[in-house]
Structure formats: C-alpha cells, structure tokens
Design a protein around this motif. Structure first.
Motif, short mmCIF file in Angstrom:
data_model
loop_
_atom_site.label_atom_id
_atom_site.label_comp_id
_atom_site.label_asym_id
_atom_site.label_seq_id
_atom_site.Cartn_x
_atom_site.Cartn_y
_atom_site.Cartn_z
N MET A 84 48.48 -31.66 -71.69
CA MET A 84 47.31 -30.84 -71.46
C MET A 84 46.64 -30.56 -72.82
N TYR A 85 45.33 -30.59 -72.81
CA TYR A 85 44.57 -30.34 -74.04
C TYR A 85 44.00 -28.92 -74.00
N PHE A 86 44.14 -28.22 -75.14
CA PHE A 86 43.60 -26.86 -75.24
C PHE A 86 42.70 -26.76 -76.45
N VAL A 87 41.60 -26.01 -76.28
CA VAL A 87 40.67 -25.78 -77.38
C VAL A 87 41.14 -24.54 -78.12
N VAL A 88 41.36 -24.70 -79.43
CA VAL A 88 41.84 -23.61 -80.28
C VAL A 88 40.69 -23.18 -81.19
N LYS A 89 40.38 -21.88 -81.18
CA LYS A 89 39.33 -21.34 -82.05
C LYS A 89 39.88 -21.15 -83.45
N VAL A 90 39.13 -21.65 -84.44
CA VAL A 90 39.53 -21.50 -85.84
C VAL A 90 38.33 -21.01 -86.64
N THR A 91 38.57 -20.59 -87.87
CA THR A 91 37.48 -20.17 -88.74
C THR A 91 36.55 -21.36 -88.96
N SER A 92 35.27 -21.15 -88.76
CA SER A 92 34.30 -22.23 -88.90
C SER A 92 34.35 -22.80 -90.32
N GLY A 93 34.41 -24.13 -90.40
CA GLY A 93 34.51 -24.79 -91.69
C GLY A 93 35.94 -24.98 -92.16
N ALA B 192 58.46 -27.97 -81.46
CA ALA B 192 57.55 -27.44 -80.44
C ALA B 192 57.05 -28.56 -79.55
N PRO B 193 56.81 -28.28 -78.26
CA PRO B 193 56.29 -29.31 -77.35
C PRO B 193 54.78 -29.54 -77.56
N ILE B 194 54.43 -29.94 -78.77
CA ILE B 194 53.04 -30.22 -79.15
C ILE B 194 52.96 -31.72 -79.40
N TYR B 195 51.97 -32.38 -78.79
CA TYR B 195 51.89 -33.84 -78.85
C TYR B 195 50.83 -34.35 -79.82
N SER B 196 49.74 -33.61 -79.99
CA SER B 196 48.72 -34.04 -80.95
C SER B 196 47.84 -32.86 -81.35
N ILE B 197 47.23 -33.02 -82.54
CA ILE B 197 46.28 -32.03 -83.05
C ILE B 197 45.05 -32.84 -83.44
N ILE B 198 43.91 -32.51 -82.82
CA ILE B 198 42.71 -33.32 -83.00
C ILE B 198 41.61 -32.48 -83.65
N VAL B 199 41.04 -33.03 -84.74
CA VAL B 199 39.89 -32.42 -85.38
C VAL B 199 38.71 -33.36 -85.13
N ILE B 200 37.65 -32.85 -84.55
CA ILE B 200 36.48 -33.67 -84.27
C ILE B 200 35.35 -33.22 -85.18
N GLU B 201 34.88 -34.15 -86.02
CA GLU B 201 33.78 -33.83 -86.94
C GLU B 201 32.58 -33.36 -86.14
N GLY C 162 34.43 -24.84 -85.84
CA GLY C 162 35.07 -23.64 -85.32
C GLY C 162 36.11 -23.91 -84.25
N TYR C 163 36.39 -25.19 -83.97
CA TYR C 163 37.36 -25.51 -82.92
C TYR C 163 38.17 -26.75 -83.30
N ILE C 164 39.42 -26.77 -82.86
CA ILE C 164 40.24 -27.98 -82.90
C ILE C 164 40.85 -28.12 -81.51
N ILE C 165 41.39 -29.28 -81.22
CA ILE C 165 41.99 -29.51 -79.91
C ILE C 165 43.47 -29.78 -80.12
N VAL C 166 44.30 -29.09 -79.33
CA VAL C 166 45.75 -29.26 -79.43
C VAL C 166 46.25 -29.76 -78.07
N LYS D 289 35.57 -38.42 -74.39
CA LYS D 289 34.12 -38.49 -74.67
C LYS D 289 33.82 -37.98 -76.07
N LEU D 290 34.45 -36.86 -76.45
CA LEU D 290 34.23 -36.31 -77.79
C LEU D 290 34.66 -37.28 -78.87
N ILE D 291 35.79 -37.91 -78.67
CA ILE D 291 36.29 -38.87 -79.65
C ILE D 291 35.41 -40.12 -79.67
N ALA D 292 34.99 -40.59 -78.49
CA ALA D 292 34.15 -41.78 -78.40
C ALA D 292 32.78 -41.53 -79.02
#
Length: 150
Positions: free
Chosen positions: A1-10, A28-37, A41-45, A78-81
C-alpha cells in the motif's frame, strides 16, 4: 500500500534520506520510499499498512504526518511516468499545460533546465508574451520542434 507522507516543503530528499537510513537499521515492513520531483511537501512510502507507515515516520525530522487514505498504485505509476516523459522536452517544442494556473494553455519552450526539471516557456495566444519558468511535469509535448523544421 502506498501512503502520502507530508514533509517540510523543499526537504523531500532530506526526509527520504532520513527514512532510508532508518530503514537500513531496522526491519520495518516498508518496501519503498519515493520522492517525485515537483511534488513539493510530500513523499510516498510503500508500506505493509497505515500503522506500519505511521510508526515508521513518527518522531522524524522534517516529517509532519501522513494522509491516512492509501494511494492507488495506478496513481503512483502516473506520477512516476509523468516525470519520465517530461524529461524529453526540448527547446522550441510546443507544450500544453496539464496542471497548475496555466492548465490548458499552449506555450513554446525557450529553455530547458534538466538539473532542476524546469522549463522556461512563452505562452502562445496572449497579447504580451512573457517568459514563465515552471516544472517540466506540469506540461506535455503536443508538437516537437524538429517536426516543424525549426
């Protein structure tokens, strides 16, 4: 499952590095951490479930919280593509904005900054053409420069 994590912008890359470091030290049962240019203010975990994600990100610097509703895997793709297709924009291409305040407008690309994923464009069909700098992933190519013989 993918979750949007709020982070400090920049601070998206910093937050992802902190989480990656934490992940390498634990199990931890974490499979990936995705940063989309361009997604400021957000990353996907990708995690087993919301509780696992919430426990993993708690008390970490630059991280503000989690959006509890999981993200659809198709939306993540879609975001990655969008990011990968945005890379082939070049000077003199004609683009159409797909998001943001200029959505639906067409523009000619004046300059491409691959390092920052920015493009400088001049809007078409406006009275006074003004150069605008924006992220590549907010536009899609509708006509290649070489197709028009420029």
């Amino acid at each position: 499952m993918y979750f949007v994590v709020k982070v400090t912008s920049g601070q998206e890359n910093i937050a992802a590095n902190i989480l990656q470091s934490k992940l390498s030290k634990g199990d931890a049962p974490i499979y990936s951490i995705i940063v989309i240019e361009g997604l400021r203010g957000y990353i996907i975990v990708e995690a087993q479930d919301e509780l696992a994600c919430r426990n993993f990100i708690t008390k970490e610097r630059s991280i503000k919280g989690i959006i509890p509703k999981p993200m659809d895997p198709a939306d993540v793709e879609k975001l990655i593509a969008t990011k990968s297709t945005a890379q082939d924009i070049s000077r003199n291409d004609i683009v159409e904005f797909t998001s943001g305040p200029f959505k639906g407008y067409k523009a000619k690309v004046l300059k491409v900054d691959e390092l920052k994923s920015d493009i400088t464009v001049e809007l078409m069909d406006v009275v006074v053409p003004i150069p605008i700098t924006t992220k590549m992933n907010t536009a899609k190519i509708i006509q290649r420069a070489n197709a028009e013989g420029s």
